[in-house]
Motif scaffolding. Structure first.
Motif, PDB file in Angstrom:
ATOM      1  N   THR A  65      53.250  36.163  28.027  1.00  0.00           N
ATOM      2  CA  THR A  65      52.443  36.749  27.389  1.00  0.00           C
ATOM      3  C   THR A  65      51.523  35.207  27.263  1.00  0.00           C
ATOM      4  N   ILE A  66      50.981  35.179  27.259  1.00  0.00           N
ATOM      5  CA  ILE A  66      49.466  34.259  26.800  1.00  0.00           C
ATOM      6  C   ILE A  66      49.382  33.331  25.760  1.00  0.00           C
ATOM      7  N   ILE A  67      49.229  33.132  24.841  1.00  0.00           N
ATOM      8  CA  ILE A  67      48.886  32.863  24.216  1.00  0.00           C
ATOM      9  C   ILE A  67      48.113  31.747  22.648  1.00  0.00           C
ATOM     10  N   GLU A  68      46.458  32.140  22.496  1.00  0.00           N
ATOM     11  CA  GLU A  68      45.677  30.783  22.401  1.00  0.00           C
ATOM     12  C   GLU A  68      44.978  30.465  21.267  1.00  0.00           C
ATOM     13  N   GLY A  69      44.622  30.227  20.400  1.00  0.00           N
ATOM     14  CA  GLY A  69      43.575  29.935  19.321  1.00  0.00           C
ATOM     15  C   GLY A  69      42.137  29.432  19.829  1.00  0.00           C
ATOM     16  N   SER A  70      41.390  29.738  20.299  1.00  0.00           N
ATOM     17  CA  SER A  70      39.501  29.299  20.723  1.00  0.00           C
ATOM     18  C   SER A  70      38.644  30.152  20.568  1.00  0.00           C
ATOM     19  N   GLY A  75      39.560  29.532  25.982  1.00  0.00           N
ATOM     20  CA  GLY A  75      40.058  31.474  25.582  1.00  0.00           C
ATOM     21  C   GLY A  75      39.633  31.893  27.117  1.00  0.00           C
ATOM     22  N   ILE A  76      38.144  32.313  27.532  1.00  0.00           N
ATOM     23  CA  ILE A  76      37.951  32.967  28.488  1.00  0.00           C
ATOM     24  C   ILE A  76      38.247  32.620  29.395  1.00  0.00           C
ATOM     25  N   ALA A  77      38.403  31.433  29.846  1.00  0.00           N
ATOM     26  CA  ALA A  77      39.724  31.130  30.880  1.00  0.00           C
ATOM     27  C   ALA A  77      40.816  31.043  31.121  1.00  0.00           C
ATOM     28  N   LEU A  78      41.150  31.049  30.262  1.00  0.00           N
ATOM     29  CA  LEU A  78      43.082  31.529  30.014  1.00  0.00           C
ATOM     30  C   LEU A  78      42.405  32.858  30.024  1.00  0.00           C
ATOM     31  N   ALA A  79      42.208  33.689  29.772  1.00  0.00           N
ATOM     32  CA  ALA A  79      42.291  35.398  30.299  1.00  0.00           C
ATOM     33  C   ALA A  79      41.503  34.949  31.723  1.00  0.00           C
ATOM     34  N   GLY A  80      40.887  35.066  31.992  1.00  0.00           N
ATOM     35  CA  GLY A  80      40.508  34.922  33.610  1.00  0.00           C
ATOM     36  C   GLY A  80      41.808  34.836  34.378  1.00  0.00           C
ATOM     37  N   ILE A  81      42.217  33.880  34.012  1.00  0.00           N
ATOM     38  CA  ILE A  81      42.831  33.139  34.783  1.00  0.00           C
ATOM     39  C   ILE A  81      44.439  33.301  34.485  1.00  0.00           C
ATOM     40  N   SER A  82      45.538  34.111  33.478  1.00  0.00           N
ATOM     41  CA  SER A  82      45.873  35.128  33.024  1.00  0.00           C
ATOM     42  C   SER A  82      45.971  36.248  34.067  1.00  0.00           C
ATOM     43  N   ASN A  83      45.136  37.223  33.585  1.00  0.00           N
ATOM     44  CA  ASN A  83      44.928  37.976  34.645  1.00  0.00           C
ATOM     45  C   ASN A  83      44.613  37.897  36.500  1.00  0.00           C
ATOM     46  N   LEU A  84      44.327  36.623  36.464  1.00  0.00           N
ATOM     47  CA  LEU A  84      44.007  36.613  37.971  1.00  0.00           C
ATOM     48  C   LEU A  84      45.905  36.338  38.754  1.00  0.00           C
ATOM     49  N   LEU A  85      46.920  35.685  37.651  1.00  0.00           N
ATOM     50  CA  LEU A  85      48.088  35.912  37.455  1.00  0.00           C
ATOM     51  C   LEU A  85      48.915  36.882  37.220  1.00  0.00           C
ATOM     52  N   GLY A  86      48.848  37.175  36.677  1.00  0.00           N
ATOM     53  CA  GLY A  86      49.363  38.298  36.330  1.00  0.00           C
ATOM     54  C   GLY A  86      49.581  38.121  35.084  1.00  0.00           C
ATOM     55  N   PHE A  87      49.444  37.654  34.368  1.00  0.00           N
ATOM     56  CA  PHE A  87      50.492  37.169  33.121  1.00  0.00           C
ATOM     57  C   PHE A  87      48.851  38.248  32.160  1.00  0.00           C
ATOM     58  N   HIS A  88      49.659  38.988  30.893  1.00  0.00           N
ATOM     59  CA  HIS A  88      48.497  39.311  30.176  1.00  0.00           C
ATOM     60  C   HIS A  88      47.764  38.176  28.883  1.00  0.00           C
ATOM     61  N   SER A  89      47.342  38.219  28.091  1.00  0.00           N
ATOM     62  CA  SER A  89      46.836  37.447  27.713  1.00  0.00           C
ATOM     63  C   SER A  89      46.467  37.834  25.423  1.00  0.00           C
ATOM     64  N   GLU A  90      46.639  37.331  25.455  1.00  0.00           N
ATOM     65  CA  GLU A  90      46.588  37.056  23.261  1.00  0.00           C
ATOM     66  C   GLU A  90      45.408  36.127  23.030  1.00  0.00           C
ATOM     67  N   ILE A  91      44.173  35.899  22.769  1.00  0.00           N
ATOM     68  CA  ILE A  91      43.462  35.120  22.769  1.00  0.00           C
ATOM     69  C   ILE A  91      42.661  35.048  20.946  1.00  0.00           C
TER      70      ILE A  91
END
Length: 261
Positions: A65-70, A75-91
């Motif tokens: 899971t990708i996690i980041e403080g933003s 944060g928006i970019a990480l969420a969108g790209i994570s989803n595209l690459l098949g990863f879950h994200s917590e922002i």
């Protein structure tokens, strides 16, 4: 082709980069239209570089899971790209984060964690501790210290600009983490004599996407490459929003302080 050049090419394949330069009338001033990136800001570049590099070097593994403080675009970019690459994200965002930001994060499939107050540093600290407590589950890009944040612009944005304007006289760049300004200033000073000016909010002004990194605990990128920046000037919140409205009205560009233009 080097690994970082390959990552820049990979980003283009999913709609990140190769944004147009727009000339503002007869002024000789050009704006790079970063809202035309896939997830609508310049932070798409850094987010992709951080994630793709981590995947290619084995730090980010399937199932993590990708996690980041933003508080905004990263944060928006990480969420969108994570989803595209098949990863879950917590922002992780401060409670002062705009409603539109939180809504967009959720639309891109991220779990949104809200920390008290209006300081993004509280959100970063939360993400650090959570990732540290379960390193096999979480990958934290760490945009404020991750070299890929800066390299995204050295290997991506810089060469794009240089194809159209090989040796610009001057670059004016807003500062958040420092990734954009350090990557571009390194590129153009390695290839010419461009003067670089950084923009930060004046004391007491809140301009989404800009901050004074020199007063932050998280400033390693900007400190490492600060010698590439010729000057730093401040802008007031009122002047920043007035300028955005003027560009919108005069040139019909989709510019807002939290999108980037």
């Amino acid at each position: 082709m080097s690994l970082l050049t390959e990552i820049a090419a990979d980003s283009n394949k999913i709609g990140i980069g190769n944004t147009p330069l727009f000339r503002l009338g007869n002024s000789g001033i050009y704006s790079k239209l970063e809202y035309l990136n896939r997830f609508h800001s310049i932070k798409d570049r850094a987010a992709f570089f951080m994630l793709d590099y981590a995947m290619k070097t084995g730090r980010l593994k399937k199932g993590m899971t990708i996690i980041e403080g933003s508080s905004g675009n990263t944060g928006i970019a990480l969420a969108g790209i994570s989803n595209l690459l098949g990863f879950h994200s917590e922002i992780v965002v401060p409670e002062s984060a705009p409603y539109e930001t939180v809504r967009t994060l959720k639309e891109y499939g991220a779990d949104v964690i809200i920390t008290p107050g209006n300081s993004t540093e509280n959100s970063i600290n939360y993400a650090i501790e959570k990732a540290r407590g379960n390193p096999d589950k979480y990958y934290r890009p760490g945009q404020h210290e991750n070299e890929m944040n800066s390299n995204a612009h050295y290997y991506g944005t810089g060469p794009e600009i240089a194809r159209e304007i090989p040796d610009p006289d001057h670059l004016v760049i807003g500062i958040g983490t420092g990734g954009t300004i350090t990557g571009l200033s390194r590129f153009f000073k390695d290839h010419g004599n461009t003067t670089v000016t950084g923009i930060i909010p004046e004391e007491g002004s809140h301009i989404t996407g800009l901050r004074n990194p020199f007063k932050s605990d998280y400033r390693s990128i900007i400190e490492k490459y600060s010698n590439y920046i010729d000057e730093i000037i401040t802008v007031s919140q009122d002047d920043a929003y007035r300028g955005v409205r003027e560009i919108q009205e005069k040139y019909n560009l989709f510019c807002r302080p939290f999108i980037g233009c």
